[in-house]
Every structure is written in C-alpha cells, then in structure tokens.
Design a protein around this motif. Structure first.
Motif: not given
Length: 220
Positions: A95-120
């Motif tokens: 299921q993961l062979k043709s999935s997303n590259d981690l760097a692309d997803i982290l780039t989206e995360l960092l570029s769109q949610y700068a200034g947010y408080v993260f929660v987990a």
C-alpha cells in the motif's frame, strides 16, 4: 548529481527556516483566539531514530472550531518494511510503495501551518518523529510548539484526586470519559479528529479564562 541534491535540500530547508521564524501566539493569548493543528502519526515502531512514519493525519482548529475542509490524511512511502507494526495500523508494504514522499508532506505541513500550536495525544512521541524526519529530509529541525492532550487529561484527573491508571490515559478511554464518540483506533486522520474533539472538550471544562500558557503548563 551531488550538487543537484544539495541544492534541492537547501531549497527545502527554507521551509524549516520560515516555519521557525514565524511567531506562535504569545502565552497570554486566550485559547478561544488560538490556532491549533491536531495531528497523529502511524509508525513502523516506537524508536524515532530507526523507525519511520507511514501515515500522517491532521485537523486544524481555528477559534475553537474544527475546520474539516482543511483536514488531511497521507500515506507515506517508508524506506523500511512496516513489519509487525501492520498489526496496529493496518497498513502493508504494497500500500505504501506508490504513496507520498515524506519530504513533500512535511513541506506542506511546514508551509501551511507556521504559527500554529501543534497538538497530539502523547505529543512527545509525535514531536520526536517529526523532528528527526525533518532532519533527515531537510538537514534542519523546526521549532515546534506542542500541546499534549494526554498530559492535560492526566493533570485534570490528578486535580480531581483520582488514581490514574495507564489505560485511563489512552485515547479511547479519554473519549469515553468525555462522552465523545469512539473512533477506529490507529488511523491517523480519525485519531487526529478524535484528539481535536478531546482538546475542545478539555478547553470547555477549563473555562473561558484559559490561555495558551495554561495549556503549556498542563502539557508538561
């Protein structure tokens, strides 16, 4: 080839710099005005230095409202086999062979949610994996600001004088205690959404005078 790769990593690392330079709201900010990003990771194991992220889900909260239109869920192409971890998250290598590259997803995360408080829920683990993942992908580690719904629940129960057993702090137990709907466990987006519901319930119980500083103290 090496110079191309070096240039690519340098370009990507700019996202880390921008994220780290973007100010999070001050500790005195009322929680009603804060912007949160609730996230969850599914992993190949629990060691951030040798294990890897196989899926990530996130749900933004703005002015105490969940913004479902901006919720995201991604499968990540892992450099190692999921092994026995598939028993927990249900994801398999094919299921993961043709999935997303981690760097692309982290780039989206960092570029769109700068200034947010993260929660987990149990944020220490998620933060460690994110920091090491960014170091691997970008050569730099962002300055995350995290709030932990599990720690907040532990503090709340202690203040009520209750004996807190380990199972009482698991996400399904916390949802049940707050009268929230039970969700499928170990699905990144569903767990992120469940943690968002839990956070909103905790904020409601905390009263209108709560600030981000209060949440940071409760998350220790």
């Amino acid at each position: 080839m090496f110079s191309w790769l070096l240039g690519k990593n340098t370009a990507l690392s700019k996202h880390v710099d921008t994220f780290s330079k973007t100010s999070v709201a001050p500790a005195s900010t009322p929680v009603q005005q804060a912007y949160f990003l609730v996230l969850d990771l599914e992993l190949t194991g629990l060691n951030p230095r040798k294990d890897h992220i196989v899926s990530i889900g996130w749900v933004p909260i703005r002015h105490q409202e969940i913004v479902l239109s901006d919720a995201r869920h991604y499968l990540i192409n892992s450099p190692v086999s999921v092994g026995q971890s598939a028993v927990y998250h249900g994801l398999h290598d094919h299921q993961l062979k043709s999935s997303n590259d981690l760097a692309d997803i982290l780039t989206e995360l960092l570029s769109q949610y700068a200034g947010y408080v993260f929660v987990a829920h149990h944020s220490r683990l998620d933060e460690q994996f994110l920091r090491i993942a960014c170091q691997r992908c970008f050569g730099k580690t962002p300055r995350f600001k995290f709030i932990d719904t599990m720690q907040m629940e532990w503090q709340r129960l202690l203040r009520q004088g209750k004996v807190v057993k380990h199972d009482a702090l698991k996400l399904p137990s916390c949802l049940k205690r707050h009268g929230l709907p039970d969700m499928t466990n170990h699905h990144a987006l569903e767990d992120a959404y469940s943690s968002a519901l839990l956070l909103l319930s905790q904020l409601k119980l905390g009263g209108n005078s709560m600030t981000l500083g209060d949440l940071y103290l409760l998350s220790r």
